[in-house]
Design an enzyme around this catalytic site. Structure first.
Site, PDB file in Angstrom:
ATOM      1  N   ARG A   1       2.303  -4.897   6.127  1.00  0.00           N
ATOM      2  CA  ARG A   1       1.522  -3.855   5.440  1.00  0.00           C
ATOM      3  C   ARG A   1       2.359  -2.592   5.382  1.00  0.00           C
ATOM      4  O   ARG A   1       2.787  -2.070   6.420  1.00  0.00           O
ATOM      5  CB  ARG A   1       0.190  -3.568   6.124  1.00  0.00           C
ATOM      6  CG  ARG A   1      -0.583  -2.487   5.341  1.00  0.00           C
ATOM      7  CD  ARG A   1      -2.033  -2.367   5.667  1.00  0.00           C
ATOM      8  NE  ARG A   1      -2.641  -1.411   4.738  1.00  0.00           N
ATOM      9  CZ  ARG A   1      -3.877  -1.486   4.278  1.00  0.00           C
ATOM     10  NH1 ARG A   1      -4.665  -2.461   4.656  1.00  0.00           N
ATOM     11  NH2 ARG A   1      -4.341  -0.585   3.439  1.00  0.00           N
TER      12      ARG A   1
ATOM     13  N   ARG B   1      -4.737  -2.089   9.016  1.00  0.00           N
ATOM     14  CA  ARG B   1      -5.946  -2.864   8.740  1.00  0.00           C
ATOM     15  C   ARG B   1      -5.635  -3.924   7.699  1.00  0.00           C
ATOM     16  O   ARG B   1      -4.638  -3.868   6.994  1.00  0.00           O
ATOM     17  CB  ARG B   1      -7.097  -1.961   8.305  1.00  0.00           C
ATOM     18  CG  ARG B   1      -6.792  -1.086   7.110  1.00  0.00           C
ATOM     19  CD  ARG B   1      -8.015  -0.254   6.700  1.00  0.00           C
ATOM     20  NE  ARG B   1      -7.643   0.736   5.713  1.00  0.00           N
ATOM     21  CZ  ARG B   1      -7.501   2.046   5.955  1.00  0.00           C
ATOM     22  NH1 ARG B   1      -7.728   2.535   7.147  1.00  0.00           N
ATOM     23  NH2 ARG B   1      -7.137   2.862   4.988  1.00  0.00           N
TER      24      ARG B   1
ATOM     25  N   ARG C   1     -12.417   2.616  -7.687  1.00  0.00           N
ATOM     26  CA  ARG C   1     -11.538   3.752  -8.010  1.00  0.00           C
ATOM     27  C   ARG C   1     -11.925   4.338  -9.372  1.00  0.00           C
ATOM     28  O   ARG C   1     -12.641   3.688 -10.139  1.00  0.00           O
ATOM     29  CB  ARG C   1     -10.082   3.290  -8.012  1.00  0.00           C
ATOM     30  CG  ARG C   1      -9.646   2.869  -6.631  1.00  0.00           C
ATOM     31  CD  ARG C   1      -8.177   2.534  -6.590  1.00  0.00           C
ATOM     32  NE  ARG C   1      -7.800   2.216  -5.214  1.00  0.00           N
ATOM     33  CZ  ARG C   1      -6.573   2.266  -4.739  1.00  0.00           C
ATOM     34  NH1 ARG C   1      -5.575   2.594  -5.538  1.00  0.00           N
ATOM     35  NH2 ARG C   1      -6.328   1.980  -3.483  1.00  0.00           N
TER      36      ARG C   1
ATOM     37  N   GLU D   1       1.485 -13.559  11.982  1.00  0.00           N
ATOM     38  CA  GLU D   1       2.050 -12.402  12.671  1.00  0.00           C
ATOM     39  C   GLU D   1       1.875 -11.190  11.757  1.00  0.00           C
ATOM     40  O   GLU D   1       1.949 -11.311  10.537  1.00  0.00           O
ATOM     41  CB  GLU D   1       3.545 -12.623  12.958  1.00  0.00           C
ATOM     42  CG  GLU D   1       3.816 -13.785  13.882  1.00  0.00           C
ATOM     43  CD  GLU D   1       3.274 -13.557  15.280  1.00  0.00           C
ATOM     44  OE1 GLU D   1       3.320 -12.412  15.766  1.00  0.00           O
ATOM     45  OE2 GLU D   1       2.775 -14.528  15.881  1.00  0.00           O
TER      46      GLU D   1
ATOM     47  N   ASP E   1       0.829  -1.214   0.000  1.00  0.00           N
ATOM     48  CA  ASP E   1       0.000   0.000   0.000  1.00  0.00           C
ATOM     49  C   ASP E   1       0.857   1.255   0.000  1.00  0.00           C
ATOM     50  O   ASP E   1       1.957   1.262   0.551  1.00  0.00           O
ATOM     51  CB  ASP E   1      -0.926  -0.030   1.231  1.00  0.00           C
ATOM     52  CG  ASP E   1      -2.071   0.964   1.099  1.00  0.00           C
ATOM     53  OD1 ASP E   1      -2.418   1.344  -0.043  1.00  0.00           O
ATOM     54  OD2 ASP E   1      -2.608   1.365   2.137  1.00  0.00           O
TER      55      ASP E   1
ATOM     56  N   LEU F   1      10.453 -20.262  -5.567  1.00  0.00           N
ATOM     57  CA  LEU F   1       9.566 -19.307  -4.881  1.00  0.00           C
ATOM     58  C   LEU F   1       8.206 -19.363  -5.570  1.00  0.00           C
ATOM     59  O   LEU F   1       8.125 -19.237  -6.796  1.00  0.00           O
ATOM     60  CB  LEU F   1      10.122 -17.879  -4.994  1.00  0.00           C
ATOM     61  CG  LEU F   1       9.194 -16.775  -4.449  1.00  0.00           C
ATOM     62  CD1 LEU F   1       9.101 -16.822  -2.930  1.00  0.00           C
ATOM     63  CD2 LEU F   1       9.664 -15.385  -4.885  1.00  0.00           C
TER      64      LEU F   1
ATOM     65  N   HIS G   1       2.131   3.511  -9.131  1.00  0.00           N
ATOM     66  CA  HIS G   1       1.963   2.065  -9.344  1.00  0.00           C
ATOM     67  C   HIS G   1       3.148   1.504 -10.145  1.00  0.00           C
ATOM     68  O   HIS G   1       3.636   0.409  -9.875  1.00  0.00           O
ATOM     69  CB  HIS G   1       0.646   1.776 -10.072  1.00  0.00           C
ATOM     70  CG  HIS G   1      -0.576   2.188  -9.289  1.00  0.00           C
ATOM     71  ND1 HIS G   1      -0.728   1.889  -7.951  1.00  0.00           N
ATOM     72  CD2 HIS G   1      -1.696   2.877  -9.646  1.00  0.00           C
ATOM     73  CE1 HIS G   1      -1.886   2.384  -7.525  1.00  0.00           C
ATOM     74  NE2 HIS G   1      -2.483   2.989  -8.528  1.00  0.00           N
TER      75      HIS G   1
HETATM   76  C1  IPE Z   1      -5.271  -2.643  -0.027  1.00  0.00           C
HETATM   77  O1  IPE Z   1      -5.007  -1.310  -0.250  1.00  0.00           O
HETATM   78  C2  IPE Z   1      -5.361  -3.347  -1.350  1.00  0.00           C
HETATM   79  C3  IPE Z   1      -4.112  -3.468  -2.082  1.00  0.00           C
HETATM   80  C4  IPE Z   1      -2.930  -3.168  -1.626  1.00  0.00           C
HETATM   81  C5  IPE Z   1      -4.242  -4.014  -3.392  1.00  0.00           C
HETATM   82  P1  IPE Z   1      -6.176  -0.236  -0.328  1.00  0.00           P
HETATM   83  O2  IPE Z   1      -5.521   1.087  -0.516  1.00  0.00           O
HETATM   84  O3  IPE Z   1      -7.170  -0.628  -1.354  1.00  0.00           O
HETATM   85  O4  IPE Z   1      -6.847  -0.376   1.109  1.00  0.00           O
HETATM   86  P2  IPE Z   1      -7.677   0.672   1.973  1.00  0.00           P
HETATM   87  O5  IPE Z   1      -8.708   1.282   1.053  1.00  0.00           O
HETATM   88  O6  IPE Z   1      -6.701   1.702   2.451  1.00  0.00           O
HETATM   89  O7  IPE Z   1      -8.253  -0.126   3.088  1.00  0.00           O
HETATM   90  C1  IPE Z   2      -1.688   0.251  -3.345  1.00  0.00           C
HETATM   91  O1  IPE Z   2      -1.446   1.597  -3.377  1.00  0.00           O
HETATM   92  C2  IPE Z   2      -1.946  -0.318  -4.723  1.00  0.00           C
HETATM   93  C3  IPE Z   2      -3.351  -0.619  -4.991  1.00  0.00           C
HETATM   94  C4  IPE Z   2      -4.302  -0.627  -4.100  1.00  0.00           C
HETATM   95  C5  IPE Z   2      -3.683  -0.956  -6.356  1.00  0.00           C
HETATM   96  P1  IPE Z   2      -2.617   2.652  -3.328  1.00  0.00           P
HETATM   97  O2  IPE Z   2      -3.012   3.006  -4.734  1.00  0.00           O
HETATM   98  O3  IPE Z   2      -3.727   2.205  -2.463  1.00  0.00           O
HETATM   99  O4  IPE Z   2      -1.875   3.877  -2.672  1.00  0.00           O
HETATM  100  P2  IPE Z   2      -2.464   4.890  -1.599  1.00  0.00           P
HETATM  101  O5  IPE Z   2      -2.912   4.078  -0.422  1.00  0.00           O
HETATM  102  O6  IPE Z   2      -3.610   5.622  -2.255  1.00  0.00           O
HETATM  103  O7  IPE Z   2      -1.326   5.774  -1.281  1.00  0.00           O
HETATM  104 MG    MG Z   3      -4.091   2.429  -0.468  1.00  0.00          MG
END
Ligand code: IPE
Ligand code: IPE
Ligand code: MG
Length: 248
Positions: A190, A196, A73, A209, A22, A133, A39
């Site tokens: 995470r 979360r 999104r 863990e 994330d 892997l 990304h």
């Molecule tokens: C979790 O990230 C999903 C992925 C990393 C693919 P999100 O950005 O979608 O999660 P929330 O919305 O913060 O819970």
């Molecule tokens: C995680 O990064 C990748 C996906 C969920 C696809 P985010 O796109 O959720 O990045 P933030 O949380 O908005 O920074």
């Molecule tokens: Mg995110």
């Protein structure tokens, strides 16, 4: 499920590492870039982590890359993410195969563009013989959707008279999940500062863990990985039991 060691300590390395990647969007916005560029940079981080897992002898890596909720999104971000996976599967598969990596994609195929589904099957087939892997990419993945899909498949078997409902237990249920054949994750990392689970591997993380870091995914380094692995090494995994102290 990985067996706990005799003294309740985690074995030195997780057998199965799972990562919620994330923070790509925030990484990009902070630099005045588009979320898409975040990304793109996330792919670099994934490359680093795959190499590091191979080097450290971690046999299972599962990464959360697109959730069932991520369809909410903006359409251009969703389309860009679908194109990105397609490109990665084309461009990276040989390099992954050379490292002995087997690719799996966990999630609902339904709803994905047809050519992407074909590309996924190609990459899985091409790397099917590798076992150094097992890299599982959670894509169009939702923990609840996975449990519902498993329940439907089991119900179909029972309704057709091929399965006795009394035979349904945790082991059988797990065989109907997308993760069939994978051990449960030992460690979930995470990035991006949230604490979360966001619908990731709900069934499988029962005794995993958890380690969270504010580092945004594109910045996640080998050092960050080692920090998480070091923290894991000091965890005491009891699996609901009482800790057994050192033997006299
Ligand atoms: C979790 O990230 C999903 C992925 C990393 C693919 P999100 O950005 O979608 O999660 P929330 O919305 O913060 O819970
Ligand atoms: C995680 O990064 C990748 C996906 C969920 C696809 P985010 O796109 O959720 O990045 P933030 O949380 O908005 O920074
Ligand atoms: Mg995110």
């Amino acid at each position: 499920m990985s067996a706990p060691s005799m003294n309740g300590q985690a074995p030195s390395l997780p057998r199965h590492l799972a990562i919620i990647m994330d923070g790509n969007g925030r990484w990009a916005v902070r630099r005045g870039l588009s979320r898409h560029e975040g990304h793109e940079m996330g792919i670099e981080a994934l490359r680093r982590v795959v190499r590091a897992c191979v080097a450290r002898g971690i046999p299972y890596l599962t990464v959360y890359a697109f959730s069932t909720e991520n369809w909410e999104r903006p359409a251009d971000e969703v389309a860009a993410l679908m194109r990105l996976l397609d490109r990665v599967l084309i461009e990276e598969v040989d390099e992954l195969a050379a490292q002995g990596v087997r690719v799996r994609v966990l999630g609902r195929r339904k709803g994905l563009p047809e050519d992407l589904v074909a590309r996924i099957e190609q990459a899985c087939q091409k790397t099917a013989g590798n076992d150094r892997l097992i890299l599982s990419v959670a894509w169009n993945y939702g923990g609840r959707a996975e449990i519902v899909d498993a329940a439907q498949a089991i119900a179909r078997e029972a309704a057709a008279g091929r399965l006795d409902p009394e035979a349904i237990n945790e082991t059988l249920f797990a065989e109907y999940l997308y993760t069939a054949g994978l051990p449960d994750p030992d460690l979930v990392i995470r990035t991006g500062g949230e604490f979360r689970i966001s619908n990731f591997l709900l069934w499988q993380v029962a005794y995993a863990e958890f380690w969270a870091t504010p580092v945004l995914w594109p910045d996640f380094s080998e050092r960050d990985l080692d920090e998480a692995l070091e923290a894991y090494r000091h965890r005491s995994r009891r699996f609901g039991r009482v800790e057994v102290g050192p033997q006299p």
